[in-house]
Scaffold this active site. Structure first.
Site, PDB file in Angstrom:
ATOM      1  NE  ARG A 252      -4.369  -1.176   0.195  1.00 59.65           N
ATOM      2  CZ  ARG A 252      -4.618  -2.209  -0.615  1.00 59.65           C
ATOM      3  NH1 ARG A 252      -3.734  -2.556  -1.546  1.00 59.65           N
ATOM      4  NH2 ARG A 252      -5.745  -2.876  -0.515  1.00 59.65           N
ATOM      5  CD  GLU A 281      -3.164   3.094  -5.637  1.00 55.42           C
ATOM      6  OE1 GLU A 281      -4.111   2.429  -6.080  1.00 55.42           O
ATOM      7  OE2 GLU A 281      -2.201   2.597  -5.053  1.00 55.42           O
ATOM      8  CG  HIS A 300      -3.211  -0.954  -7.040  1.00 51.52           C
ATOM      9  ND1 HIS A 300      -3.612  -0.281  -5.905  1.00 51.52           N
ATOM     10  CD2 HIS A 300      -3.266  -2.265  -6.701  1.00 51.52           C
ATOM     11  CE1 HIS A 300      -3.890  -1.145  -4.943  1.00 51.52           C
ATOM     12  NE2 HIS A 300      -3.693  -2.368  -5.408  1.00 51.52           N
TER      13      HIS A 300
END
Ligand code: DGY
Length: 341
Positions: A252, A281, A300
């Protein structure tokens, strides 16, 4: 561009439970849900915005959520009088206020075991790419700047025989460690607890975080985001790393202080980084990390393979189906909220 609409299927007979899907998830999951629920599927090219989620929660019995983007906090749950289950498309559940869900008797589910190997592969993809300048080299060739074989061009770091430091030797961290033996690496790890069995099986030695950072040539972040790990790697920790060391984060973004990382890269305090997850994000277009040549960045993609994304969708949907049928879901993050048999 966001398309503000949802796919809706309804029956006129007895009310079926309503499931809000905050993304048009793979059909491996949606097809299971269609059999038992009225579906509200967000049809966006981006995740459902907060307003759409809040609106949908007014009637939803279940949410098929998109971690880490959705925010299932107390304000969202206060809006959701019928909500019985939140099932995330993934393993991390830092997007949910689990204590609040438990207090309200809402089951929180995730998909452990669905993405372990795939995320470990991505950790290695970024590690190797950062060590050998794969993304930079690609940009260089495409730019037309390449003049011919240059023995001193884009020299990188050897991966084989190096020391790998893993922050968080859980399932993904262990899968990362297993791959290291093929590269003849020494494995060190740190975490909240010692893992004596893993130490033997993976030939991994425990270190304090500071010692691991001092000793490792490659540091991979594979722990969950919790209040304890938020900001775990900041300027002080980056300064402990070798100037030749490489940091990889597929866990993360908020575990690493992104500004401090950009600063360390720009000032050569560490050699390179592979980053799959960001504090925000998508990353802001003016984020200094974007101008770090030695950072390899990915949007991601840790679990981004066809098979894994289908598996995640299926398991997340199975959790919802079980909960709606009054059965205990297989992957329950908050068993305290379960009051069935
Ligand atoms: C996870 O499983 O938490 C992935 O990061 C997807 O959100």
């Amino acid at each position: 561009m966001m398309r503000a609409m949802t796919e809706t299927t309804k029956t006129t007979e007895t009310r079926k439970p309503i499931v809000f899907c905050s993304w048009p998830f793979p059909d491996a999951g949606l097809s299971l849900l269609r059999e038992v629920a009225d579906m509200r599927v967000w049809q966006g090219t981006e995740a459902a915005p907060r307003e759409a989620l809040m609106e949908a929660l007014k009637e939803a019995d279940a949410v098929f959520a998109l971690p880490p983007t959705d925010r299932l906090d107390s304000a969202a749950m206060a809006q959701a009088p019928h909500l019985r289950v939140i099932s995330g498309f993934g393993v991390g559940y830092d997007y949910v206020d689990v204590a609040e869900a438990t207090r309200r008797g809402i089951l929180v589910c995730n998909t452990p075991g669905t993405l372990t190997e795939t995320t470990a592969d991505q950790t290695w993809a970024l590690l190797l790419a950062a060590a050998r300048h794969v993304a930079r080299a690609d940009r260089y060739v495409r730019s037309g700047a390449w003049q011919g074989y240059d023995p001193m061009l884009l020299l990188g770091a050897d991966v084989h025989g190096a020391t790998l430091g893993i922050v968080g030797l859980g399932t993904i961290g262990s899968a990362v460690a297993r791959r290291a033996s093929g590269f003849g690496m020494r494995v060190r790890y740190t975490g909240r607890t010692r893992r004596p069995e893993a130490e033997v099986a993976l030939e991994a030695e425990y270190r304090s975080l500071d010692d691991l950072l001092r000793e490792s040539d490659f540091v991979t972040i594979n722990c969950a985001l919790t209040p304890e790990t938020r900001g775990l790697i900041g300027a002080r920790e980056l300064a402990l790393m070798k100037p030749t060391a490489i940091l990889v984060n597929t866990a993360r973004g908020a575990i690493v202080d992104q500004r401090a990382l950009a600063d360390a890269l720009q000032n050569g305090r560490i050699a390179a980084a592979g980053v799959d997850v960001f504090e925000q994000e998508p990353i802001s277009p003016d984020d200094p990390l974007l101008s770090c040549e030695t950072a390899v960045l990915a949007p991601h993609l840790g679990s981004a393979t066809y098979a894994t994304r289908a598996r995640m969708a299926r398991v997340a949907a199975e959790n919802i189906v079980a909960a709606l049928q009054g059965k205990r879901p297989k992957h329950l993050v908050n068993p305290q909220a379960w009051h069935g048999d």
